[in-house]
Enzyme design. Structure first.
Site, mmCIF file in Angstrom:
data_model
loop_
_atom_site.group_PDB
_atom_site.id
_atom_site.type_symbol
_atom_site.label_atom_id
_atom_site.label_comp_id
_atom_site.label_asym_id
_atom_site.label_seq_id
_atom_site.Cartn_x
_atom_site.Cartn_y
_atom_site.Cartn_z
ATOM 1 N N ARG A 101 24.992 10.237 86.572
ATOM 2 C CA ARG A 101 23.784 11.006 86.284
ATOM 3 C C ARG A 101 22.778 10.817 87.409
ATOM 4 N NH1 ARG A 101 21.926 15.395 83.614
ATOM 5 N NH2 ARG A 101 20.124 15.006 82.285
ATOM 6 N N THR A 359 26.362 24.419 84.741
ATOM 7 C CA THR A 359 27.051 23.211 84.266
ATOM 8 C C THR A 359 28.513 23.554 84.014
ATOM 9 O OG1 THR A 359 24.996 22.368 83.335
ATOM 10 C CG2 THR A 359 26.994 21.334 82.529
ATOM 11 N N ASN A 379 22.211 21.200 86.516
ATOM 12 C CA ASN A 379 21.271 21.672 85.497
ATOM 13 C C ASN A 379 21.245 23.190 85.457
ATOM 14 O OD1 ASN A 379 19.598 21.392 83.322
ATOM 15 N ND2 ASN A 379 17.736 21.345 84.541
ATOM 16 N N GLU A 398 17.579 18.616 87.971
ATOM 17 C CA GLU A 398 17.768 17.804 86.773
ATOM 18 C C GLU A 398 16.467 17.113 86.341
ATOM 19 O OE1 GLU A 398 20.765 18.196 84.655
ATOM 20 O OE2 GLU A 398 21.703 17.873 86.591
ATOM 21 N N ASP A 401 15.146 17.766 82.978
ATOM 22 C CA ASP A 401 15.696 17.168 81.750
ATOM 23 C C ASP A 401 14.833 16.005 81.262
ATOM 24 O OD1 ASP A 401 17.738 18.896 81.268
ATOM 25 O OD2 ASP A 401 19.323 17.645 82.100
ATOM 26 N N SER A 430 20.398 13.298 78.961
ATOM 27 C CA SER A 430 21.272 14.463 79.059
ATOM 28 C C SER A 430 21.831 14.820 77.688
ATOM 29 C CB SER A 430 22.430 14.122 80.002
ATOM 30 O OG SER A 430 23.401 15.136 80.004
ATOM 31 N N SER A 431 22.336 16.037 77.583
ATOM 32 C CA SER A 431 23.073 16.436 76.379
ATOM 33 C C SER A 431 24.564 16.582 76.660
ATOM 34 C CB SER A 431 22.540 17.777 75.859
ATOM 35 O OG SER A 431 21.172 17.677 75.556
ATOM 36 N N GLY A 450 26.034 24.072 78.360
ATOM 37 C CA GLY A 450 25.218 24.782 77.369
ATOM 38 C C GLY A 450 23.904 24.097 77.046
ATOM 39 N N GLY A 451 23.426 23.235 77.951
ATOM 40 C CA GLY A 451 22.119 22.602 77.756
ATOM 41 C C GLY A 451 22.063 21.859 76.436
HETATM 42 O O1 DON Z 1 22.294 17.227 81.203
HETATM 43 C C1 DON Z 1 21.933 18.149 80.485
HETATM 44 O O2 DON Z 1 21.780 18.044 79.289
HETATM 45 C C2 DON Z 1 21.666 19.496 81.135
HETATM 46 N N1 DON Z 1 21.251 19.309 82.481
HETATM 47 C C3 DON Z 1 22.880 20.347 81.021
HETATM 48 C C4 DON Z 1 22.613 21.728 81.542
HETATM 49 C C5 DON Z 1 23.530 22.762 81.057
HETATM 50 O O3 DON Z 1 24.467 22.508 80.327
HETATM 51 C C6 DON Z 1 23.231 24.141 81.486
HETATM 52 N N2 DON Z 1 24.114 25.051 80.880
HETATM 53 N N3 DON Z 1 23.815 25.991 80.303
#
Ligand code: DON
Length: 549
Positions: A101, A359, A379, A398, A401, A430-431, A450-451
């Site tokens: 990360r 991502t 990100n 990032e 986040d 992070s997710s 997917g954030g």
């Molecule tokens: O680490 C995370 O939670 C985010 N940076 C992930 C970003 C992500 O999955 C974007 N996709 N839609």
């Protein structure tokens, strides 16, 4: 010996016994009939499988796939970003997570800069990249092939170029305005993308290892570019960066063992909290409306805790009672099956961005039963939009986040607290949720972009796998729904909730919001007794599963 000390010893022994019982149930002597990689782009899956065919193991394959994805899916992950690799090392019956990360540059201080400047667009939104440190660690400690072999496919793809796919075109259309001139030259000058400067960086990595990137020529060039263009990353940040090995989150639910990402990803803890709340629920017997309602209510409560309490455990103290079974039982009791509980404060019901085009996730297995689930990111689509001109490296954004402005929603609509505030060297929460689930006969390796919705996607697929009522292909294709506490709405994909279900949920007080389709799951299902692998690539994306010949 005090009572407390005795209690602790008993707990440690119980955990140890549960672990060894889990290991023997794991079917350590089963092997898949072949190796395979499922990734968001075919060329990257092929790069991984080429390693298996050359005598490498799953970890070599994962290194090659990760590096190739950074080239052919440049808007989603790459050397300028980071990610989490969840490894199962078959010989040792051991899981480990490699945490690559990004960390916060020293100059970002406590995030004061983000009161004035964007945490999404531009070089100041970049954290210190961790991908290469993680890849190098995985490959060096667990791989078999020479490093140069694992880099070769990425060098080839960067040099020869690749054709822009419809998905990449859409992402470019979305983010083209934030790209700096170097990024525009690379990504917007035709239908074929060649990345010669990046190929040079990869060649130097092949020759000198990660030190070139973190302390050598590449480090010097990236920092010179950053300094000139307003970025915050300096030589000390790069030299001080370490990929860290972490013990994954492990829990059991109705005969399944779930192994998932540890902090600084919130994925594993949120999953554990949700399944913990449902410890005494029979999801098989429950009707669909009750099950959907229960999952939504459990998501809402677990995301509340995520947003309030979780952050980089190397820098903040995570309340120890959070996943205590008694607390989780109380949370379950607080769920009224007839009516939703409104979130304590109502947030704006804006649709969070991040629909899973950016991502990336891939899953790997080899003939020996070694496995990797890896979720990697820069990100947002095309990250910060900033390419360092002399290296061709596209930097992440990032920093967004973090709770750069506590109490204010970030790009994914997440409203987070002090535990995830910016601090020097800290890793942003992070997710990303690379996960491996083992049942009595079957193992599932999975994950998705997917954030903030990543965790609920993994949850829904895990439940589909455990219920086993529908064909595996539908587990990654099925419509998704999501609740993240704030905004206090149930977001759902077109088709995820039919009219009757929508009516039923509204009757239970839910506010529903249809959103664009999201996610891009790449999974492998392994039926252990037969050795048969089913490769599952999300139909929303352009991914592919490739088998070893
Ligand atoms: O680490 C995370 O939670 C985010 N940076 C992930 C970003 C992500 O999955 C974007 N996709 N839609």
């Amino acid at each position: 010996m005090t009572l407390r000390a005795m209690g602790r010893i008993i707990r440690i022994w119980t955990a140890f016994l549960l672990f060894t019982v889990g290991c023997s149930a794991w079917g350590a002597d089963d092997f898949p009939s072949q190796g395979a990689v499922v990734a968001a782009q075919p060329a990257a899956a092929q790069a991984g499988v080429a390693m298996l065919e050359a005598g490498g193991n799953a970890f070599d394959a994962a290194a090659a796939t990760a590096l190739a994805l950074g080239v052919v899916e440049p808007g989603s992950s790459g050397l300028g970003g980071g990610g989490f690799f969840l490894l199962y090392i078959a010989k040792q019956h051991r899981f480990v997570m490699i945490d690559g990360r990004e960390s916060s540059p020293q100059l970002a201080g406590h995030g004061e800069i983000y009161q004035r400047k964007s945490s999404i667009d531009g070089p100041q939104s970049a954290g210190v990249p961790g991908l290469l440190a993680a890849v190098a660690r995985m490959q060096q400690h667990y791989g078999k092939l020479p490093r140069a072999d694992t880099v070769a496919p990425a060098i080839h793809l960067a040099t020869k170029g690749f054709t822009v796919t419809p998905r990449l075109r859409r992402m470019l259309d979305w983010r083209k305005d934030v790209l700096n001139p170097a990024a525009k030259r690379l990504f917007l000058s035709g239908n074929r993308i060649r990345q010669p400067a990046l190929a040079q960086v990869l060649r130097r990595y092949a020759k000198f290892g990660k030190d070139d990137f973190y302390r050598g020529q590449t480090a010097g060039r990236m920092v010179a570019d950053m300094q000139r263009d307003g970025g915050l990353i300096r030589l000390e940040d790069l030299a001080g960066y370490r990929a860290k090995e972490r013990r994954p989150v492990v829990f059991h639910w109705h005969g399944y063992r779930v192994v998932s990402a540890a902090l600084p990803s919130s994925g594993g803890m949120v999953l554990k909290e949700i399944f913990g709340m449902m410890q005494h629920d029979d999801l098989m017997a429950m009707d669909r409306a009750d099950r959907t309602h229960l999952l939504i209510e459990a998501m809402q409560r677990a995301y509340r805790d995520r947003n309030r309490f979780l952050g980089d455990s190397d820098q903040v103290t995570i309340p120890s009672h959070l996943l205590n079974p008694i607390r989780l039982a109380k949370l379950r009791q607080s769920i009224d099956m007839a009516h939703t509980t409104p979130s304590a404060e109502l947030g704006k019901s804006t649709e969070p961005a991040g629909n899973g085009r950016d991502t990336t996730h891939f899953s790997v297995i080899d003939r020996h039963g070694n496995m990797v689930a890896a979720t990697l990111s820069i990100n947002y689509g095309f990250g910060s939009g900033y390419v360092s001109p002399s290296t061709g490296i596209l930097f992440n954004d990032e920093m967004d986040d973090f709770a750069t402005r506590p109490g204010v929603p970030n790009a994914y609509g997440l409203v987070q607290g002090k535990a995830n505030a910016v601090a020097p060297g800290k890793r942003m929460l992070s997710s990303m949720t690379p996960t491996i689930i083992q049942g009595k006969r079957r193992t599932l390796i999975l994950g998705t972009p997917g954030g903030s919705r990543i965790i609920s996607m993994v949850l829904l697929t895990a439940v589909a796998f455990m219920r086993n009522q529908t064909p595996p292909e539908s587990w990654v294709a099925a419509g998704r729904f999501h609740h993240q506490f704030l905004p206090d709405v149930v977001q759902f994909e077109p088709g995820a909730l039919d009219a009757a279900m929508q009516k039923e949920l509204r009757a239970r007080g839910h506010r529903l919001q249809q959103v664009h389709s999201y996610g891009n799951m790449q999974a492998i299902l392994w039926d252990r007794p037969s050795g048969v692998l089913t490769l599952l690539s999300d139909p929303r994306g352009e991914g592919e599963g490739v088998r070893q010949q």
